[in-house]
Motif scaffolding. Structure first.
Motif, short mmCIF file in Angstrom:
data_model
loop_
_atom_site.label_atom_id
_atom_site.label_comp_id
_atom_site.label_asym_id
_atom_site.label_seq_id
_atom_site.Cartn_x
_atom_site.Cartn_y
_atom_site.Cartn_z
N SER A 159 -0.26 -6.79 0.92
CA SER A 159 0.72 -6.38 1.93
C SER A 159 0.82 -7.42 3.05
O SER A 159 -0.20 -7.94 3.52
CB SER A 159 0.29 -5.05 2.54
N GLY A 160 2.04 -7.70 3.46
CA GLY A 160 2.26 -8.68 4.54
C GLY A 160 2.45 -10.10 4.06
O GLY A 160 2.91 -10.96 4.83
N GLU A 204 3.98 -3.20 4.32
CA GLU A 204 2.60 -2.88 4.75
C GLU A 204 2.00 -1.74 3.93
O GLU A 204 0.78 -1.64 3.81
CB GLU A 204 2.61 -2.48 6.22
N ARG A 205 2.88 -0.90 3.39
CA ARG A 205 2.36 0.21 2.59
C ARG A 205 2.12 -0.25 1.16
O ARG A 205 3.02 -0.84 0.54
CB ARG A 205 3.35 1.37 2.60
N PRO A 206 0.96 -0.03 0.62
CA PRO A 206 0.64 -0.52 -0.72
C PRO A 206 1.61 -0.03 -1.80
O PRO A 206 1.95 -0.78 -2.71
CB PRO A 206 -0.76 0.02 -0.97
N SER A 207 2.06 1.23 -1.69
CA SER A 207 2.95 1.76 -2.73
C SER A 207 4.28 1.00 -2.72
O SER A 207 4.82 0.64 -3.78
CB SER A 207 3.19 3.25 -2.50
N MET A 208 4.80 0.74 -1.51
CA MET A 208 6.05 -0.02 -1.40
C MET A 208 5.87 -1.45 -1.89
O MET A 208 6.75 -2.02 -2.56
CB MET A 208 6.53 -0.03 0.05
N ASN A 239 3.87 -2.45 -4.15
CA ASN A 239 3.84 -2.42 -5.61
C ASN A 239 5.26 -2.36 -6.20
O ASN A 239 5.57 -3.03 -7.18
CB ASN A 239 3.03 -1.22 -6.10
N LYS A 257 6.82 -5.72 -5.93
CA LYS A 257 6.28 -6.63 -6.95
C LYS A 257 6.96 -6.38 -8.30
O LYS A 257 7.28 -7.32 -9.04
CB LYS A 257 4.76 -6.44 -7.08
N ARG A 258 7.17 -5.11 -8.59
CA ARG A 258 7.84 -4.79 -9.86
C ARG A 258 9.26 -5.36 -9.87
O ARG A 258 9.71 -5.95 -10.86
CB ARG A 258 7.89 -3.27 -10.04
N SER A 311 -3.98 3.31 4.50
CA SER A 311 -3.07 2.17 4.69
C SER A 311 -1.61 2.59 4.42
O SER A 311 -0.68 1.93 4.88
CB SER A 311 -3.48 1.01 3.80
N GLU A 312 -1.44 3.67 3.68
CA GLU A 312 -0.08 4.18 3.48
C GLU A 312 0.46 4.82 4.75
O GLU A 312 1.67 4.89 4.96
CB GLU A 312 -0.09 5.24 2.37
N GLY A 349 -0.32 1.50 7.69
CA GLY A 349 -0.04 0.13 7.28
C GLY A 349 -1.30 -0.60 6.87
O GLY A 349 -2.36 -0.37 7.44
N GLY A 350 -1.14 -1.46 5.88
CA GLY A 350 -2.33 -2.13 5.36
C GLY A 350 -2.51 -3.54 5.87
O GLY A 350 -3.40 -4.26 5.41
N ASN A 351 -1.66 -3.93 6.81
CA ASN A 351 -1.72 -5.34 7.23
C ASN A 351 -1.98 -5.52 8.72
O ASN A 351 -1.92 -6.63 9.22
CB ASN A 351 -0.40 -6.03 6.85
N LEU A 375 -2.55 5.98 -5.95
CA LEU A 375 -2.39 4.55 -5.65
C LEU A 375 -3.16 3.69 -6.63
O LEU A 375 -2.68 2.63 -7.08
CB LEU A 375 -2.87 4.25 -4.22
N ASP A 394 -1.23 3.56 -9.75
CA ASP A 394 -0.06 2.71 -9.60
C ASP A 394 -0.46 1.23 -9.66
O ASP A 394 0.18 0.42 -10.33
CB ASP A 394 0.60 3.03 -8.25
N LEU A 443 0.61 -1.56 -12.41
CA LEU A 443 1.26 -2.83 -12.03
C LEU A 443 0.49 -4.02 -12.61
O LEU A 443 1.09 -4.96 -13.17
CB LEU A 443 1.33 -2.93 -10.51
N LEU A 464 1.94 -6.73 -15.13
CA LEU A 464 1.96 -8.17 -14.80
C LEU A 464 1.21 -8.98 -15.85
O LEU A 464 1.55 -10.13 -16.12
CB LEU A 464 1.33 -8.40 -13.41
#
Lengths: 224, 553
Positions: free
Chosen positions: A65-66, A92-96, A98, A101-102, B270-271, B274-276, B352, B355, B359, B363
Motif C-alpha cells: 500500500s502506498g 492504503e487499504r489492503p483489499s483495494m 489487491n 493489482k488485479r 489497516s483496512e 490505512g496501511g501506509n 484478507l 484474498d 492474488l 500473479l
C-alpha cells in the motif's frame, strides 16, 4: 502553591511532548517506493516480453500500500504518456490495493496479448526521461527505473536525445541485457554500451545497476 | 626518541641505562620523604573516603530496610484486615440467610412446645374417684352372711352390682388410658420435628462458630503484625516473593495472549485506518490494534475493580454501590462491544489473507483452488477474537499481586545492592590503603642502595657519639611505628617511638599565662618510658641529635 503546581504540570507535559517528538522523529516508517518499468518492444526483443511480464508479476506481489508502479513500452518515440501501458498507486487499504493489482495485471496481460509486431526504432532515452518525470511526480522516497532492453538505442531521424538527463535519486536497473550478434563478434561493443549508459545515468545523478540473472529477482527489491 | 634517551649518556646502552637508573634512584632517594607522605596520605584518604561511603551506604540500606519492613507489615496488615472483613461479611451472609428465619423457627418451636404441653396435660392420668356409697357397702358387707337367706340374697345382689360397677369402671379407665396413649403417640412426630429443627439451629450456630474461630486466628495474626514480630515479617516476605513470581508468570502468559490478540487484529486494522500511515516508526494500524487491546485490559481492570475483586483504584472501591453497579455494567458493555469488534476483525483478517493468497496465486500464474473446510479456521479466529478480550480482562488480578509484591521485591533487591556496595566500598578502601603501603615499601626497595649507605653512616655516627659524647643515652630499637611505614634511616634519625633512657630532669610545676600547669624537668636522673606520638617522638629525637652534634662540635 497552585501556580507552582500548574508550572510543574506544564513542565511535565512539555517534557512528555518533547520526548514523544524526539522519539517520533528519530525513527520514521518504511519509505514509499515507486517503480517504472520500460519494456523494449522493438524488433526481435518482443520475444522476451514474457520475461518482463514475469518480473512485473513479481513486483506486483512485492509492492504494498502506498507504493506506485507504472509500465511503459520503448518504441520509436518513447517520450510520451501514450507509451504508458498501465500505472497505479496502491490504496492504503489492503483489499483495494489487491483489486488495483488485479486490474493492473489484466491491463498488462491484454497489452502482451495484443502485441504482435515490434517498433522500428528504439528510443530508450525518451523512455528514461518519461520515467524520471513520472517518478518525480509520485513523490516517492525510493525511485527505480527498470529497463528491460538490450540497451541498443536506435533513434528515428530528427529525434534529439544526446543531452544530459536529470536522474537524481533514481536507481536505474538494466534487466536482461541480451547480447547482440555483433556483441558476440566483439564483446567490447557490449561492454562499451553498458559503460555508456552507466556514464549517462551517473552523470544525471542516478545509480546504475545491471541484472541479467532473472532467477534472483528477490535481490532487485531487497537491495532497493 | 627512546633510543636517543638510551644513548644519551654513553654510546653503550647498558652504561647509559645504568646512569639513568642511578639518577632515578638518586632522585627518588632525595624525594623519599614527600613521596612517602604522598603515598601515606593517599592511602589514608582513600581508606577514609571509602569507609565514609560504606557508612553512608549502610545508612541508606538501614533506611531502606526499615521502609521495606513497614511496607511488608502494611501490606500484611491490609491483607489480614481484608480477610477479617471478608469473614465478617460471610458471617453477615450466614446471619442474613439462615438466622433471618429464626423468629419463624422460634415461633414454630414454641407452637410445637405449646402443643406438646397441651397434649401432655391432656394425657395426664386421672385416677377413678372412689364411689360415694363405699361406706354403705362396707356397712352392709359387715353383716354376717349366714344370718338370713334374704340377707344373703341381698348381699349377693349387692356383690353382683358392685362387680358390675367395678367392671364398668375398669372399662372406662382402660378407655381413658387408650385415649392418653393415642395422645402420647401423636406427640412423637412433634418431638422429632422439634429435634430436627433444633439440630438445624445447632448446625447454623456451629457454622458461625467456625467463622468466629477463623476470625480469632486472623485477629491473632493481625495482632502479631501490629507488634511487628520477626516470624510474621519473614512469612510475609516469603509470601511476597511467591506472589511476585506467580504474578510474573501469569503476566507473561497474559502478554503472550495479548500478542496473539494483536496478531489477530493488526492486519485488518489497516483496512480501517490505512496501511501506509506511520506514527513515530510504527504503523498507525498497529498502534490502533494495540490501543484496542490496552483499552480492553483497562476495561477489565475497571470491571474487576467495580466487582471489588481487585483494589488498584481505591476511588472505584469507595464508590457507593449504585454507582459501582453502573460502572460495572458500562465496562462490561464496552468490553463486550470490543470483543465483538475483535471477532469481526479476526474474520476480516481471514478474508484478507484469502484474498492475498488468491492474488499471489494468480500473479504466479496458478489457478486458485478453494480449500475444503476453510470455514473452520475462520470460525476459530472469530471465537478467539471474542474470547481473548475477556481473558485479558482478568489480567488485573495477577497484575495487582505483581505490583504489590514488586514493591517488596524491589526493596529487597535495592537493599542487597546497597549492602554489596557497602562491602565493596570497605574492601576497596582497605585495598587502597594497603596498596599504598606496598607502594611505599616498593619505593624503598628501589632505593635500597642509598638507604643502606645512609644506615651504615648513621649507625657509625651514633656509635661514635654514644661513646664520646653522651654515654648516658641508649637507644633501643622498638620495631614499627603506628603508621607501619618507617625506615631504618628514619628510625636512626629519630623517627623511632623508642624506649629512651635519658637523664630525667626534676619536674617542677610552673604556671603559664593561661593558668595551665606545665611540668619542667629536674636534674635527677630517672629511667622513664615515654609513649608519645611518632611525630612528637621524632621531633624530640631530632632535637637530641642536634644537641649531640652541637656538643660534638
Amino acid at each position: 502553591m497552585p501556580l507552582l503546581k500548574a508550572m510543574h504540570k506544564i513542565r511535565l507535559v512539555t517534557f512528555i511532548a518533547v520526548t514523544l517528538w524526539v522519539t517520533g522523529c528519530g525513527e520514521q516508517g518504511p519509505q514509499s517506493r515507486s517503480v517504472y518499468m520500460l519494456m523494449d518492444t522493438s524488433g526481435t526483443y518482443t520475444q522476451e516480453i514474457y520475461k518482463a511480464q514475469h518480473i512485473l508479476n513479481y513486483l506486483l506481489a512485492t509492492l504494498s500500500s502506498g507504493d506506485s508502479i507504472a509500465v511503459a513500452r520503448i518504441d520509436s518515440g518513447s517520450f510520451s504518456e501514450k507509451d504508458i501501458i498501465a500505472k497505479a498507486t496502491f490504496d492504503e487499504r489492503p483489499s483495494m490495493a489487491n483489486q488495483q493489482k488485479r486490474a493492473f495485471k489484466q491491463e498488462l496481460d491484454a497489452f502482451v496479448d495484443q502485441l504482435k509486431k515490434g517498433s522500428r526504432h528504439t528510443d530508450i532515452t525518451g523512455g528514461l526521461l518519461q520515467a524520471a518525470e513520472f517518478l518525480n511526480e509520485t513523490g516517492a522516497d525510493k525511485k527505480m527505473v527498470l529497463i528491460f532492453s538490450d540497451l541498443e538505442e536506435d533513434l528515428d531521424s530528427g529525434h534529439v536525445r544526446n543531452f544530459p538527463m536529470t536522474l537524481s535519486g533514481i536507481e536505474v536497473v538494466a534487466l536482461n541485457v541480451t547480447k547482440l550478434r555483433s556483441d558476440n563478434i566483439d564483446p567490447r561493443e557490449y561492454l562499451k554500451r553498458l559503460e555508456n549508459w552507466q556514464t549517462r545515468v551517473s552523470n544525471g545523478g542516478g545509480y546504475w545497476r545491471v541484472m541479467n540473472d532473472l532467477d534472483r529477482l528477490e535481490r532487485l527489491i531487497a537491495d532497493y | 626518541m627512546s633510543s636517543e634517551l638510551l644513548t644519551l649518556w654513553s654510546n653503550q646502552p647498558a652504561l647509559s641505562l645504568a646512569i639513568w637508573a642511578a639518577m632515578i634512584i638518586f632522585m627518588m632517594y632525595l624525594g623519599r620523604k614527600p613521596s612517602h607522605q604522598l603515598l601515606r596520605s593517599s592511602g589514608r584518604g582513600i581508606y577514609r573516603l571509602m569507609r565514609l561511603s560504606a557508612r553512608t551506604l549502610a545508612l541508606w540500606q538501614e533506611a531502606l530496610a526499615e521502609r521495606n519492613r513497614s511496607i511488608i507489615l502494611a501490606s500484611g496488615k491490609d491483607a489480614t484486615e481484608r480477610a477479617i472483613e471478608r469473614e465478617f461479611e460471610r458471617i453477615k451472609d450466614i446471619v442474613a440467610r439462615d438466622l433471618a428465619h429464626y423468629p419463624s423457627l422460634h415461633r414454630q418451636i414454641s407452637d410445637v412446645v405449646g402443643k406438646i404441653e397441651t397434649d401432655y396435660h391432656a394425657s395426664a392420668e386421672t385416677p377413678p374417684a372412689p364411689p360415694s356409697w363405699l361406706d354403705a357397702v362396707e356397712a352392709v358387707g359387715a353383716i354376717p352372711k349366714s344370718a338370713d337367706p334374704a340377707v344373703a340374697k341381698i348381699m349377693d345382689n349387692i356383690h353382683d352390682t358392685i362387680v358390675a360397677a367395678h367392671d364398668e369402671t375398669l372399662s372406662a379407665y382402660r378407655k381413658s388410658s387408650q385415649e392418653r396413649h393415642r395422645i402420647l403417640g401423636k406427640l412423637q412426630p412433634l418431638w422429632r420435628n422439634m429435634v430436627s429443627q433444633l439440630g438445624e439451629v445447632n448446625t447454623k450456630f456451629e457454622g458461625i462458630g467456625d467463622r468466629a474461630r477463623i476470625i480469632d486466628e486472623k485477629m491473632q495474626e493481625y495482632q502479631k503484625i501490629r507488634e511487628g514480630e520477626e516470624s510474621v515479617l519473614q512469612a510475609l516476605t516469603l509470601s511476597s516473593l511467591t506472589q511476585f513470581f506467580i504474578g510474573g508468570v501469569v503476566l507473561v502468559i497474559a502478554v503472550m495472549g495479548g500478542l496473539i490478540n494483536f496478531q489477530l487484529i493488526a492486519m485488518p486494522m489497516s483496512e480501517m485506518v490505512g496501511g501506509n500511515s506511520y506514527i513515530g516508526g510504527m504503523r498507525t494500524s498497529d498502534i490502533a490494534a494495540l490501543v484496542i487491546i490496552l483499552v480492553e485490559i483497562a476495561m477489565g481492570l475497571f470491571l474487576l475493580e467495580s466487582l471489588r475483586i481487585t483494589h488498584l483504584f481505591p476511588i472505584i472501591g469507595s464508590m457507593d454501590d449504585k454507582m459501582r453497579r453502573k460502572m460495572m455494567l458500562i465496562t462490561l458493555t464496552i468490553l463486550t462491544i470490543l470483543a465483538t469488534v475483535e471477532a469481526s476483525l479476526a474474520y476480516m483478517r481471514d478474508l484478507l489473507a484469502l484474498d492475498r493468497e488468491a492474488l499471489t496465486q494468480s500473479l504466479a500464474g496458478n489457478t486458485v483452488v478453494e480449500a475444503n473446510f476453510r470455514w473452520i479456521p475462520s470460525v476459530g479466529q472469530m471465537v478467539m477474537g471474542f474470547i481473548l478480550p475477556f481473558a485479558l480482562a482478568f489480567v488485573a488480578i495477577p497484575l495487582e499481586s505483581f505490583v504489590h509484591a514488586a514493591r517488596t521485591v524491589l526493596g529487597l533487591v535495592a537493599q542487597g545492592v546497597l549492602q554489596l556496595l557497602s562491602v565493596c566500598s570497605r574492601l576497596l578502601g582497605t585495598l587502597g590503603m594497603y596498596s599504598c603501603r606496598v607502594l611505599t615499601h616498593l619505593y624503598d626497595l628501589v632505593i635500597m642502595v642509598p638507604l643502606s649507605i645512609e644506615t651504615w653512616v648513621a649507625q657509625g655516627r651514633i656509635k661514635f657519639n654514644s661513646r664520646e659524647a653522651l654515654p648516658s643515652y641508649r637507644y633501643a630499637y622498638s620495631g614499627n611505628d603506628n603508621q607501619g611505614n618507617h625506615s631504618v634511616s628514619d628510625d636512626l634519625r629519630g623517627g623511632l617511638s623508642a624506649d629512651v633512657v635519658e637523664p630525667e630532669l626534676p619536674m617542677e610545676e610552673t604556671s603559664t599565662d593561661s593558668g595551665r600547669k606545665t611540668t619542667a624537668r629536674k636534674s635527677t636522673t630517672k629511667t622513664t618510658t615515654r609513649k608519645t606520638t611518632p611525630r612528637k617522638s621524632r621531633t624530640k629525637k631530632e632535637d637530641n641529635d642536634d644537641a649531640i652534634i652541637e656538643s660534638n662540635a
